[in-house]
Enzyme design. Structure first.
Site, PDB file in Angstrom:
ATOM      1  N   ASP A  54      31.599  34.788  43.093  1.00  0.00           N
ATOM      2  CA  ASP A  54      32.920  34.624  43.687  1.00  0.00           C
ATOM      3  C   ASP A  54      33.767  33.863  42.680  1.00  0.00           C
ATOM      4  O   ASP A  54      33.397  32.755  42.264  1.00  0.00           O
ATOM      5  CB  ASP A  54      32.800  33.838  45.002  1.00  0.00           C
ATOM      6  CG  ASP A  54      34.118  33.693  45.747  1.00  0.00           C
ATOM      7  OD1 ASP A  54      35.191  33.734  45.105  1.00  0.00           O
ATOM      8  OD2 ASP A  54      34.084  33.509  46.976  1.00  0.00           O
ATOM      9  N   VAL A  55      34.895  34.426  42.255  1.00  0.00           N
ATOM     10  CA  VAL A  55      35.690  33.792  41.197  1.00  0.00           C
ATOM     11  C   VAL A  55      36.258  32.439  41.614  1.00  0.00           C
ATOM     12  O   VAL A  55      36.702  31.660  40.761  1.00  0.00           O
ATOM     13  CB  VAL A  55      36.840  34.705  40.717  1.00  0.00           C
ATOM     14  CG1 VAL A  55      36.296  35.960  40.065  1.00  0.00           C
ATOM     15  CG2 VAL A  55      37.804  35.036  41.857  1.00  0.00           C
ATOM     16  N   ASN A  81      40.932  39.910  35.897  1.00  0.00           N
ATOM     17  CA  ASN A  81      41.595  40.883  36.751  1.00  0.00           C
ATOM     18  C   ASN A  81      41.544  40.592  38.248  1.00  0.00           C
ATOM     19  O   ASN A  81      42.442  40.998  38.987  1.00  0.00           O
ATOM     20  CB  ASN A  81      40.967  42.261  36.474  1.00  0.00           C
ATOM     21  CG  ASN A  81      41.278  43.274  37.533  1.00  0.00           C
ATOM     22  OD1 ASN A  81      42.391  43.781  37.626  1.00  0.00           O
ATOM     23  ND2 ASN A  81      40.286  43.593  38.358  1.00  0.00           N
ATOM     24  N   TYR A 149      51.957  36.221  46.814  1.00  0.00           N
ATOM     25  CA  TYR A 149      51.518  37.044  45.679  1.00  0.00           C
ATOM     26  C   TYR A 149      52.415  36.819  44.464  1.00  0.00           C
ATOM     27  O   TYR A 149      51.936  36.600  43.345  1.00  0.00           O
ATOM     28  CB  TYR A 149      51.536  38.519  46.091  1.00  0.00           C
ATOM     29  CG  TYR A 149      50.959  39.462  45.059  1.00  0.00           C
ATOM     30  CD1 TYR A 149      49.582  39.571  44.881  1.00  0.00           C
ATOM     31  CD2 TYR A 149      51.786  40.263  44.276  1.00  0.00           C
ATOM     32  CE1 TYR A 149      49.043  40.451  43.944  1.00  0.00           C
ATOM     33  CE2 TYR A 149      51.258  41.137  43.341  1.00  0.00           C
ATOM     34  CZ  TYR A 149      49.891  41.231  43.178  1.00  0.00           C
ATOM     35  OH  TYR A 149      49.358  42.097  42.248  1.00  0.00           O
ATOM     36  N   LYS A 153      51.406  35.274  40.728  1.00  0.00           N
ATOM     37  CA  LYS A 153      51.513  36.118  39.540  1.00  0.00           C
ATOM     38  C   LYS A 153      52.495  35.530  38.520  1.00  0.00           C
ATOM     39  O   LYS A 153      52.292  35.674  37.308  1.00  0.00           O
ATOM     40  CB  LYS A 153      51.909  37.539  39.928  1.00  0.00           C
ATOM     41  CG  LYS A 153      50.785  38.283  40.660  1.00  0.00           C
ATOM     42  CD  LYS A 153      49.506  38.336  39.822  1.00  0.00           C
ATOM     43  CE  LYS A 153      48.407  39.121  40.487  1.00  0.00           C
ATOM     44  NZ  LYS A 153      47.182  39.205  39.648  1.00  0.00           N
TER      45      LYS A 153
END
Length: 242
Positions: A54-55, A81, A149, A153
């Site tokens: 899990d990142v 990613n 989001y 980003k």
């Protein structure tokens, strides 16, 4: 360049990219939470290394990168990613849990993976490597009802610029690819939602074209770097869309 770790490798852009690099003969670390999917991909490719993690789990990320280093010896590229698109809304409608999860995966997760890649690349011999962060068109202009989001980003752009600067002394290049509407399961959900609302959905493009763009960035010698690349559906509205 012959080895790469792809995070979020079990689906979407990550899977398309991993499969392209595998077909090109690279040693590919497949990092995701989906044990069965990664094992299936690895069973079909002798040059694949499954990395179940899990990142957002710092210890799991460190262990996974260490395992890859032990097997592949050298890490040439990280395609950073993994990300999510949580349920949208105006800022007062977005659940706090969705905000925290977006920050944890889209920002903290990418920080943790970049941190491990940078550490390995700094200390390996020969020194150096390349980190490619997956941003988004939303790193330039937001999609409506996506403050969580868009904010994460935009933060990735800051991460990219900082890594690009700090990596110079260690032969570590860092660039960012901002992708607009590659046909993934996540994008299809947005298309379906637009249709359900009686709206014309934005155009999309083949996910394989995004993967080929990552391959181009990765194949460059370390003396050259694509700092920022934008690849998007040709007729996709840019201003005000992500």
């Amino acid at each position: 360049m012959t080895s790469i770790i792809v995070t979020g490798a079990s689906s979407g852009i990550g899977r398309a990219t991993a499969e392209l690099f595998l077909a090109q003969g690279w040693t590919v670390g497949l990092l995701a939470r989906s044990t069965d999917t990664l094992n299936q991909m690895a069973a079909e490719h002798a040059n694949a290394i499954p990395m179940v993690a899990d990142v957002t789990d710092a210890q799991a990320v460190e262990a996974a990168f260490g395992d890859f280093q032990g097997k592949a010896v050298h890490l040439d590229v990280l395609f950073n990613n993994a990300g999510i698109f949580a349920p949208g809304g105006t800022i007062d409608e977005i659940a706090l849990d969705d905000w925290y999860q977006s920050v944890d995966v889209n920002l903290n997760g990418m920080f943790l993976c970049a941190r491990e890649a940078f550490r390995i690349m700094r200390h390996q011999s020969p020194q150096g490597g390349r980190i490619i962060n997956n941003g988004s068109i939303a790193a330039h202009v937001p999609r409506p009802n996506s403050v969580h989001y868009s904010a994460t980003k935009h933060a990735i752009t800051g991460l990219t610029r900082s890594l690009s600067l700090d990596g110079r002394g260690f032969n570590i290049a860092c660039g960012q690819i901002d992708i607009g509407n590659a046909r993934t399961q996540m994008v299809q959900g947005l298309v379906d939602a637009a249709i359900a609302d009686g709206q014309q959905p934005d155009p999309t493009m083949a996910v394989e074209d995004a993967a080929r763009s990552v391959l181009h960035m990765a194949n460059l010698p370390l003396e050259a770097n694509v700092q920022f690349m934008t690849v998007m559906a040709t007729t996709m509205p840019y201003i005000g869309r992500g």
